[in-house]
Design a protein around this motif. Structure first.
Motif, PDB file in Angstrom:
ATOM      1  N   UNK A  85       8.177   1.924  -6.462  1.00  0.00           N
ATOM      2  CA  UNK A  85       7.095   2.168  -7.437  1.00  0.00           C
ATOM      3  C   UNK A  85       5.986   3.055  -6.845  1.00  0.00           C
ATOM      4  N   UNK A  86       5.737   2.931  -5.534  1.00  0.00           N
ATOM      5  CA  UNK A  86       4.694   3.745  -4.885  1.00  0.00           C
ATOM      6  C   UNK A  86       5.127   5.208  -4.769  1.00  0.00           C
ATOM      7  N   UNK A  87       6.441   5.397  -4.684  1.00  0.00           N
ATOM      8  CA  UNK A  87       6.975   6.764  -4.637  1.00  0.00           C
ATOM      9  C   UNK A  87       6.647   7.487  -5.945  1.00  0.00           C
ATOM     10  N   UNK A  88       6.723   6.754  -7.066  1.00  0.00           N
ATOM     11  CA  UNK A  88       6.436   7.371  -8.373  1.00  0.00           C
ATOM     12  C   UNK A  88       4.938   7.644  -8.536  1.00  0.00           C
TER      13      UNK A  88
ATOM     14  N   UNK B  40      -3.345   0.302  -6.437  1.00  0.00           N
ATOM     15  CA  UNK B  40      -2.490   0.015  -5.287  1.00  0.00           C
ATOM     16  C   UNK B  40      -2.545  -1.473  -4.925  1.00  0.00           C
ATOM     17  N   UNK B  41      -3.751  -2.015  -4.913  1.00  0.00           N
ATOM     18  CA  UNK B  41      -3.940  -3.413  -4.545  1.00  0.00           C
ATOM     19  C   UNK B  41      -3.226  -4.343  -5.531  1.00  0.00           C
ATOM     20  N   UNK B  42      -3.457  -4.119  -6.830  1.00  0.00           N
ATOM     21  CA  UNK B  42      -2.866  -5.003  -7.844  1.00  0.00           C
ATOM     22  C   UNK B  42      -1.354  -4.825  -7.930  1.00  0.00           C
ATOM     23  N   UNK B  43      -0.892  -3.579  -7.807  1.00  0.00           N
ATOM     24  CA  UNK B  43       0.561  -3.324  -7.884  1.00  0.00           C
ATOM     25  C   UNK B  43       1.284  -4.003  -6.721  1.00  0.00           C
ATOM     26  N   UNK B  44       0.785  -3.822  -5.520  1.00  0.00           N
ATOM     27  CA  UNK B  44       1.447  -4.430  -4.358  1.00  0.00           C
ATOM     28  C   UNK B  44       1.389  -5.956  -4.443  1.00  0.00           C
ATOM     29  N   UNK B  45       0.262  -6.465  -4.902  1.00  0.00           N
ATOM     30  CA  UNK B  45       0.101  -7.917  -5.024  1.00  0.00           C
ATOM     31  C   UNK B  45       1.100  -8.495  -6.035  1.00  0.00           C
ATOM     32  N   UNK B  46       1.260  -7.793  -7.166  1.00  0.00           N
ATOM     33  CA  UNK B  46       2.203  -8.250  -8.198  1.00  0.00           C
ATOM     34  C   UNK B  46       3.639  -8.194  -7.683  1.00  0.00           C
ATOM     35  N   UNK B  47       4.002  -7.090  -7.021  1.00  0.00           N
ATOM     36  CA  UNK B  47       5.366  -6.937  -6.499  1.00  0.00           C
ATOM     37  C   UNK B  47       5.679  -8.024  -5.474  1.00  0.00           C
TER      38      UNK B  47
ATOM     39  N   UNK C  25       1.020   1.896   5.538  1.00  0.00           N
ATOM     40  CA  UNK C  25      -0.404   1.680   5.858  1.00  0.00           C
ATOM     41  C   UNK C  25      -1.037   0.765   4.807  1.00  0.00           C
ATOM     42  N   UNK C  26      -0.733   1.029   3.526  1.00  0.00           N
ATOM     43  CA  UNK C  26      -1.273   0.198   2.433  1.00  0.00           C
ATOM     44  C   UNK C  26      -0.780  -1.237   2.607  1.00  0.00           C
ATOM     45  N   UNK C  27       0.517  -1.377   2.869  1.00  0.00           N
ATOM     46  CA  UNK C  27       1.125  -2.697   3.010  1.00  0.00           C
ATOM     47  C   UNK C  27       0.414  -3.498   4.109  1.00  0.00           C
ATOM     48  N   UNK C  28       0.183  -2.833   5.228  1.00  0.00           N
ATOM     49  CA  UNK C  28      -0.438  -3.535   6.349  1.00  0.00           C
ATOM     50  C   UNK C  28      -1.907  -3.845   6.085  1.00  0.00           C
TER      51      UNK C  28
ATOM     52  N   UNK D 248       3.463   8.666   0.227  1.00  0.00           N
ATOM     53  CA  UNK D 248       4.547   8.840   1.196  1.00  0.00           C
ATOM     54  C   UNK D 248       4.894   7.476   1.808  1.00  0.00           C
ATOM     55  N   UNK D 249       6.013   7.434   2.556  1.00  0.00           N
ATOM     56  CA  UNK D 249       6.424   6.194   3.219  1.00  0.00           C
ATOM     57  C   UNK D 249       5.327   5.718   4.175  1.00  0.00           C
TER      58      UNK D 249
END
Ligand SMILES: [Zn+2]
Length: 260
Positions: free
Chosen positions: A127-130, A70-77, A140-143, A134-135
């Protein structure tokens, strides 16, 4: 970097942006728009007969794996999106009110156009949906992942541990991202990181002078055209878009086309 926390240029406008974004945009708008993106994307998949959209159910894996992915995916996006905001003219029109400011401080972190948060950021959910998040989990992850770091990167301080500049986003590296004159003749900005600097190193976009050079002048080339009020800054990208369209369809440009 020699200015006070509250006495610097634009502090109160930045503070208004923090309140506007964190309460109105992030808490209400971001959730609503991300849910809308989820709804329409699922509908679109349905048109093509696709009902299974979970590629890897992350709810079944250990917390450590979840955290790393989650951390690496969000950071890359975030890194890639940030990069596109500089390279695509339409996106730049909206993003540039952020780097157009000359003095930064912690409150500056939310000095963005709302369209950036409500169009681009909700798409990051897909990508997080896949991965079966959930939204609400995504937000929460984003924040959690980005909140502290975005405030930290705009602070008017130097980090005492130099090694940190090479690993995580810091005010020093982010100030170079905001440099008015591109370092070493580079055409575009440097240091696009939002949390880690991995992607900047990988794509050759990391920059930090070895010697302890003075902090760069901050801003953009056409910053004199950016209004100084909140409403003015919200309208500015639309005005630029309208002006571009007007120029394209002006009698002069039509004549030029006919000549060709
Ligand atoms: Zn910034």
């Amino acid at each position: 970097m020699n200015y006070g926390v509250t006495s610097r240029k634009g502090f109160y406008l930045d503070l208004f942006y923090v309140i506007f974004f964190d309460y109105l945009i992030l808490l209400i708008g971001f959730y609503a728009f991300t849910s809308t993106v989820e709804y329409f994307f699922k509908e679109l998949l349905g048109v093509f007969g696709i009902t299974k959209y979970i590629l890897w159910d992350m709810q079944d894996v250990s917390f450590l794996i979840q955290f790393l992915v989650v951390f690496l995916l969000l950071d890359l996006l975030q890194f890639f999106g940030h990069f596109l905001f500089y390279r695509i003219d339409l996106l730049w029109k909206f993003h540039k009110i952020h780097p157009a400011q000359e003095e930064l401080g912690f409150a500056f972190t939310r000095h963005f156009h709302w369209a950036e948060y409500l169009t681009f950021k909700p798409l990051l959910y897909l990508p997080f949906m896949t991965l079966n998040f959930s939204v609400s989990e995504f937000i929460a992850i984003y924040l959690w992942v980005g909140y502290g770091f975005t405030f930290f990167s705009h602070c008017n301080v130097r980090v005492p541990w130099k090694w940190m500049n090479y690993l995580l986003i810091t005010p020093e590296t982010h100030y170079w991202h905001h440099a008015k004159n591109r370092p070493e003749g580079r055409r575009y900005a440097v240091n696009f990181a939002s949390t880690t600097t991995i992607w900047d190193h990988l794509f050759g976009l990391f920059y930090l002078p070895q010697e302890d050079t003075l902090s760069p002048d901050l801003g953009i080339d056409d910053q004199k055209n950016i209004p100084h009020t909140f409403i003015g800054q919200m309208i500015h990208p639309f005005k630029e878009l309208f002006d571009t369209q007007k120029k394209k369809h002006s009698p002069q440009s039509v004549k030029k086309l006919k000549k060709k």
